[in-house]
Design an enzyme around this catalytic site. Structure first.
Site, mmCIF file in Angstrom:
data_model
loop_
_atom_site.group_PDB
_atom_site.id
_atom_site.type_symbol
_atom_site.label_atom_id
_atom_site.label_comp_id
_atom_site.label_asym_id
_atom_site.label_seq_id
_atom_site.Cartn_x
_atom_site.Cartn_y
_atom_site.Cartn_z
ATOM 1 N N ALA A 61 51.165 12.975 58.580
ATOM 2 C CA ALA A 61 51.065 13.847 57.461
ATOM 3 C C ALA A 61 49.667 13.494 56.788
ATOM 4 C CB ALA A 61 52.012 13.765 56.481
ATOM 5 N N ARG A 65 43.224 24.500 55.266
ATOM 6 C CA ARG A 65 43.430 26.306 55.021
ATOM 7 C C ARG A 65 44.512 26.729 54.094
ATOM 8 N NH1 ARG A 65 44.563 28.025 61.074
ATOM 9 N NH2 ARG A 65 45.239 25.856 61.368
ATOM 10 N N SER A 109 78.392 38.090 15.597
ATOM 11 C CA SER A 109 77.303 38.830 16.219
ATOM 12 C C SER A 109 76.003 38.385 15.235
ATOM 13 C CB SER A 109 77.314 40.335 16.401
ATOM 14 O OG SER A 109 78.196 40.582 17.460
ATOM 15 N N ARG A 131 75.089 35.006 4.409
ATOM 16 C CA ARG A 131 74.129 36.156 4.716
ATOM 17 C C ARG A 131 74.133 36.590 3.228
ATOM 18 N NH1 ARG A 131 78.619 39.582 7.800
ATOM 19 N NH2 ARG A 131 79.842 40.271 6.092
#
Ligand code: UD1
Ligand code: MG
Length: 460
Positions: free
Chosen positions: A12, A18, A396, A431
């Site tokens: 190797a 290329r 959710s 919230r």
């Protein structure tokens, strides 16, 4: 005497210009694994006494990729024969430790499609009586033009190998080509390669010349004809893509033969290390990055992307799910569309069916993760964890600002931004409270209408 063994030398050191790449050619990947590792993996089942990889200078990244295989450096690269020579010192300890090494298999790092059984055949051919000193891999590719040609003697033995650019027109007409790899008598290898010269078109030391050298010493050389599609060498990115296609085809067949259903096999991309159980069903267009393991009876729905993820039996994933490194889905988990999971374990029966990001978390068995749930795991400096107990319900559009935990059985109201730990079995509403102003809507509409009218008058 102990079983005869062999050693492998993988060449190797070539530059791979290329590929047009800053990376050494042999590190380019096939099915998520550097191509040279495929070569190492193909030899491994044959139990080599040693594997030596020949590298060019500065290829430390390749040395790392092939570890624990030993490496040798060839500098400068002066041909395949010279490359084998440079493995001598690295091979010596293995030969000294194991006198039973009978053959050396010379392989190329850029020829990653070889199968173990094909290499076993090449080795067996060398040992077949009367024993041959050198066995070259023969192939009949559709286009033989770039390859060395195998010139046979009258008795069918291999007489010599001639490189395409050194071949006469008659030799170029030969369809039997040199696949490049060889099995060589270990006792003679270095004596043969030491005699190689460089009197050829490229002024290189060609490994292929050992055939003529061996014949001149009265030794036999033979050809083992191997499948041309396993001897494909990769020099360009176009060839890399062609090899990938062949490799993917093999992986798909293997997956189906082992009991997975691929509804549209040509659209599924596997990694070399993908593990699938039985009765896994994979819908069209699914990508497996490396390190994915899937147990029995799992359904992977279309357009799912996975890497380093572990999925247990009965899970359903996707469509359009993304499982990132460290995603662990226990039995019967459901992960649905546009859900991203990273470094997170979803314990048995968890459902996260829509539009969520679950990162650096541990989610208790049976919990339900509502659409739009986000674990806010990153504060710009550090990653923090989120823990959710068993049987929790996350409404959710909940933001879980980590580090934070939600106790078992708790319910978090939809739209919450959770910044402090939620006790077990609590109902948490985090919230702004809703404010209702009775009958205010018509008054607002009337005021807007009047404003519009005023503007219209002004402009006319
Ligand atoms: C080689 C064969 C040719 C055969 C073809 C098959 C020789 C002389 N020729 O040619 O007959 O048809 O393979 O693909 O062997 N390498 C080194 N150091 C070097 C040169 C090469 O390590 O100095 C390595 C390369 O990295 C590569 C392998 O050896 O992995 C083959 O070299 P390459 O230049 O591709 O040989 P080919 O010209 O293709
Ligand atoms: Mg080549």
């Amino acid at each position: 005497m102990s079983n005869p063994r062999f050693a492998a030398i993988v060449l190797a050191a070539g530059e791979g210009t290329r590929m047009n790449s800053a990376r050494p050619k042999v590190l380019h990947e096939l099915a998520g694994r550097p191509m040279i590792r495929h070569v190492i993996e193909a030899v491994r089942p044959l139990d080599p006494a040693a594997t030596i990889v020949v590298l060019g200078p500065g290829m430390d990244a390749v040395a790392q990729a092939v570890a624990p295989a030993a490496t040798a450096v060839q500098h400068p690269p002066r041909g395949t024969g010279d490359a084998v020579k440079s493995a001598r010192a690295a091979l010596a300890p293995a030969v000294a430790a194991e006198a039973s090494i009978r053959d050396v298999l010379v392989l190329f790092g850029d020829t990653p499609l070889l199968r173990p059984e094909t290499l076993a055949h090449l080795l067996a051919e060398r040992r077949r009586a009367p024993e041959a000193a050198v066995v070259a891999a023969g192939m009949r590719p559709a286009d033989p033009s770039p390859y060395g040609r195998l010139v046979l003697a009258a008795d069918g033995d291999l007489d010599r190998i001639v490189e395409a650019r050194d071949a006469s027109p008659e030799e170029r007409a030969i369809g039997l080509c040199n696949g490049g790899i060889m099995a060589i008598d270990a006792a003679r290898l270095f004596d043969l390669v030491d005699r190689i010269g460089n009197d050829n078109a490229k002024r290189e030391y060609y490994l292929t010349d050992i055939v003529e050298i061996a014949r001149a010493q009265g030794l036999r050389c033979r050809v083992a004809e191997l499948p041309a599609d396993e001897l494909i060498g990769i020099n360009t990115r176009v060839e890399l893509a062609a090899a990938e296609a062949i490799f993917q085809d093999r992986l798909r067949r293997a997956a189906m033969e082992a009991g997975a259903t691929l509804v549209s096999p040509e659209t599924v991309f596997f990694s070399a290390d993908t593990r699938l159980g039985r009765d896994v069903v994979i819908e069209p267009y699914v990508f497996f990055g490396s390190g994915v393991s899937i147990a029995n009876d799992v359904l992977i729905r279309s357009f799912t992307h996975m890497e380093r993820a572990t999925i247990s039996a009965g899970a359903i994933v996707g469509p359009f799910a993304r499982l990132r490194p460290g995603a662990v889905l226990d039995e019967n988990v459901h992960v649905g569309n546009f859900v991203e999971v990273k470094e997170t374990r979803l314990r048995a029966g968890v459902k996260a069916n829509h539009l969520s990001y679950l990162g650096d978390s541990d989610i208790g068995a049976g919990s339900n993760i509502g659409a739009g749930t986000i674990t806010c795991n990153y504060d710009g400096f550090n990653k923090w964890r989120t823990t959710i107990g068993a049987g929790a319900f996350i409404g959710s559009n909940t933001a879980l600002v980590a580090p934070v935990s939600v106790g078992a059985g708790a319910i978090v109201a939809a739209g919450s931004t959770v910044t402090a730990d939620v006790p077990p079995d609590a109902l948490t509403i985090a919230r702004a409270p809703q404010v209702d102003k009775p009958d205010r809507a018509p008054a607002i509409r009337e005021r807007l209408r009047a404003l519009k009218e005023q503007l219209r008058r002004k402009s006319s």
